[in-house]
Write a protein that holds these residues in place. Structure first.
Motif, PDB file in Angstrom:
ATOM      1  N   PHE A 181      47.638   1.833  79.072  1.00  9.13           N
ATOM      2  CA  PHE A 181      46.382   0.986  79.057  1.00  9.13           C
ATOM      3  C   PHE A 181      46.064   0.492  80.461  1.00  9.13           C
ATOM      4  O   PHE A 181      44.933   0.258  80.898  1.00  9.13           O
ATOM      5  CB  PHE A 181      46.512  -0.133  78.096  1.00  9.13           C
ATOM      6  N   SER A 182      46.979   0.075  81.224  1.00 15.16           N
ATOM      7  CA  SER A 182      46.822  -0.543  82.508  1.00 15.16           C
ATOM      8  C   SER A 182      46.469   0.838  83.296  1.00 15.16           C
ATOM      9  O   SER A 182      45.566   0.277  84.292  1.00 15.16           O
ATOM     10  CB  SER A 182      48.311  -0.936  82.815  1.00 15.16           C
ATOM     11  N   GLU A 183      46.858   1.792  83.057  1.00 16.60           N
ATOM     12  CA  GLU A 183      46.275   2.974  84.023  1.00 16.60           C
ATOM     13  C   GLU A 183      44.839   3.207  83.820  1.00 16.60           C
ATOM     14  O   GLU A 183      44.011   3.716  84.615  1.00 16.60           O
ATOM     15  CB  GLU A 183      47.029   4.214  83.658  1.00 16.60           C
ATOM     16  N   ALA A 184      44.466   2.761  82.499  1.00 21.22           N
ATOM     17  CA  ALA A 184      42.987   3.038  82.176  1.00 21.22           C
ATOM     18  C   ALA A 184      41.901   2.261  83.005  1.00 21.22           C
ATOM     19  O   ALA A 184      40.894   2.566  83.320  1.00 21.22           O
ATOM     20  CB  ALA A 184      42.646   2.673  80.607  1.00 21.22           C
ATOM     21  N   LEU A 185      42.497   1.281  83.570  1.00 18.85           N
ATOM     22  CA  LEU A 185      41.765   0.354  84.602  1.00 18.85           C
ATOM     23  C   LEU A 185      41.392   1.419  85.650  1.00 18.85           C
ATOM     24  O   LEU A 185      40.426   1.133  86.196  1.00 18.85           O
ATOM     25  CB  LEU A 185      42.543  -0.739  84.991  1.00 18.85           C
ATOM     26  N   ALA A 186      42.275   2.075  86.298  1.00 23.30           N
ATOM     27  CA  ALA A 186      41.996   2.881  87.367  1.00 23.30           C
ATOM     28  C   ALA A 186      40.990   4.043  87.154  1.00 23.30           C
ATOM     29  O   ALA A 186      40.067   4.319  87.769  1.00 23.30           O
ATOM     30  CB  ALA A 186      43.292   3.575  87.790  1.00 23.30           C
ATOM     31  N   LEU A 187      41.114   4.560  85.820  1.00 26.70           N
ATOM     32  CA  LEU A 187      40.327   5.514  85.292  1.00 26.70           C
ATOM     33  C   LEU A 187      38.753   5.107  85.162  1.00 26.70           C
ATOM     34  O   LEU A 187      37.756   5.517  85.622  1.00 26.70           O
ATOM     35  CB  LEU A 187      40.744   5.952  84.218  1.00 26.70           C
ATOM     36  N   TYR A 188      38.855   3.636  84.586  1.00 24.38           N
ATOM     37  CA  TYR A 188      37.284   3.170  84.562  1.00 24.38           C
ATOM     38  C   TYR A 188      36.546   2.784  86.194  1.00 24.38           C
ATOM     39  O   TYR A 188      35.688   3.208  86.340  1.00 24.38           O
ATOM     40  CB  TYR A 188      37.509   1.687  84.116  1.00 24.38           C
ATOM     41  N   GLY A 189      37.475   2.341  87.218  1.00 21.12           N
ATOM     42  CA  GLY A 189      37.102   2.251  88.540  1.00 21.12           C
ATOM     43  C   GLY A 189      36.544   3.773  88.959  1.00 21.12           C
ATOM     44  O   GLY A 189      35.633   3.760  89.819  1.00 21.12           O
TER      45      GLY A 189
END
Length: 107
Positions: free
Chosen positions: A83-91
């Motif tokens: 889920f915290s890696e999803a932040l990078a994907l959203y960016g």
């Protein structure tokens, strides 16, 4: 070892966005609007990667300590890391949208 692999994925996200931005630069047709659009795309992607890296570091440290006390927490800690890696994907997605918007308005 999972946070280390996630760091490599974040580096690839930045590389993908830089290739997209570099492919849009074409000689004298590059306007000030395109420059600011690509700058904002790079900054938004970079900040998202940075924040995701900080969260993966904090989660990785605390989950390692939690797994030592209760081994059953491994799967839930991996899920939180994803889920915290999803932040990078959203960016990356926001950066790609901004970079494409800069290319679209060049004509």
């Amino acid at each position: 070892i999972i946070p280390v692999a996630m760091a490599g994925v974040r580096a690839i996200y930045g590389l993908v966005l830089s290739i997209i931005i570099l492919s849009a630069i074409r000689g004298r047709d590059y306007s000030e609007y395109n420059g600011f659009a690509h700058l904002s795309a790079g900054v938004s992607c970079g900040v998202a990667q940075f924040v995701s890296g900080i969260t993966v570091g904090v989660i990785g440290e605390s989950s390692t300590q939690a797994i030592l006390s209760r081994g059953t927490l491994f799967s839930s800690s991996v899920l939180i890391l994803i889920f915290s890696e999803a932040l990078a994907l959203y960016g990356l997605i926001c950066g790609m949208i901004m970079a494409q918007q800069g290319q679209r308005n060049s004509s």
